[in-house]
Scaffold this motif. Structure first.
Motif: not given
Length: 230
Positions: A79-94, A165-174
């Motif tokens: 995805y482009g930067p805009k969609d990625t930033a929108i997703y990251a913001k939504a992720l932080l807000k759960r 390591g970041m990949h593993l953290v992402g798996i745990i978060v999911h």
């Protein structure tokens, strides 16, 4: 509730085989350099062979990522930067939506891992330890370039560990959010509590013929490197 969870076939068998074979090759690669390499008699040779396998796997993944099944294609999860930033913001807000394939952050993590692995494996072709191992392309660019690549090869190994390591953290978060990625990479089935926003058409059997072609190309590359006349 468990009965309300939706099931969707996402990862085809070729992606799953690629993933687990790549994991095994990367583990062997790190093991033969970060430890004494026991019980291997010549750990550096095993390390190089693991690298050749990784190159073959990466060749397959690139080909499959261009013309493979829907969820395997890079165009599906990059995805482009805009969609990625929108997703990251939504992720932080759960409040992040579910994706059948990789979400925008996960997609870019895949790209970074593939790029780091590609550089690591490719740079190793130009290296030599002056004792037991000489890469098939050693000397092609000159000793000075090979020396510089050796330094970058060592540096990138640490970068790769950080990315893993970041990949593993992402798996745990999911997993904490109810999306279990490891079982999905075993069975190919993802389970969701809500409809994912990137549902694609079902896999087509015609992709199997292309998978065979991609596999043969990958085996050819790996075989040439493995049996290259030093």
């Amino acid at each position: 509730m468990q009965n309300d969870r939706k099931q969707l076939a996402v990862w085809d068998v070729f992606i799953r085989l690629f993933h687990w074979c790549l994991l095994a090759a990367v583990i062997i690669s790190f093991y033969t350099t970060k430890t004494n390499g026991a019980p291997f008699l010549f750990p550096i040779e095993v390390h190089a062979q693991a690298g050749y396998i990784i190159i073959g796997l990466l060749v397959f993944r690139v080909l499959w990522g261009v013309s493979g099944s829907a969820y395997a294609r890079f165009s599906t999860f990059i995805y482009g930067p805009k969609d990625t930033a929108i997703y990251a913001k939504a992720l932080l807000k759960r409040r992040a939506p579910h994706y059948a394939s990789h979400n925008p952050l996960g997609g870019w993590m895949v790209v970074l891992l593939l790029l780091s692995l590609s550089f690591q494996a490719a740079s190793g072709l130009f290296l030599s330890d002056d004792i037991f191992f000489q890469g098939p392309l050693y000397g092609l660019l000159g000793r000075d370039v090979s020396s510089g690549l050796a330094s970058l090869h060592a540096l990138n190994s640490d970068v790769l560990l950080i990315l893993i390591g970041m990949h593993l953290v992402g798996i745990i978060v999911h997993a904490l959010q109810g999306e279990h990625l490891v079982p999905a990479m075993v069975t190919g089935i993802k389970r969701f509590t809500s409809e994912p926003i990137d549902i694609k058409p079902a896999h087509r059997t015609k992709h199997r013929l292309f998978a065979l072609g991609a596999f043969l190309v990958a085996v050819g590359v790996c075989g040439w490197l493995w049996f290259y006349p030093y």
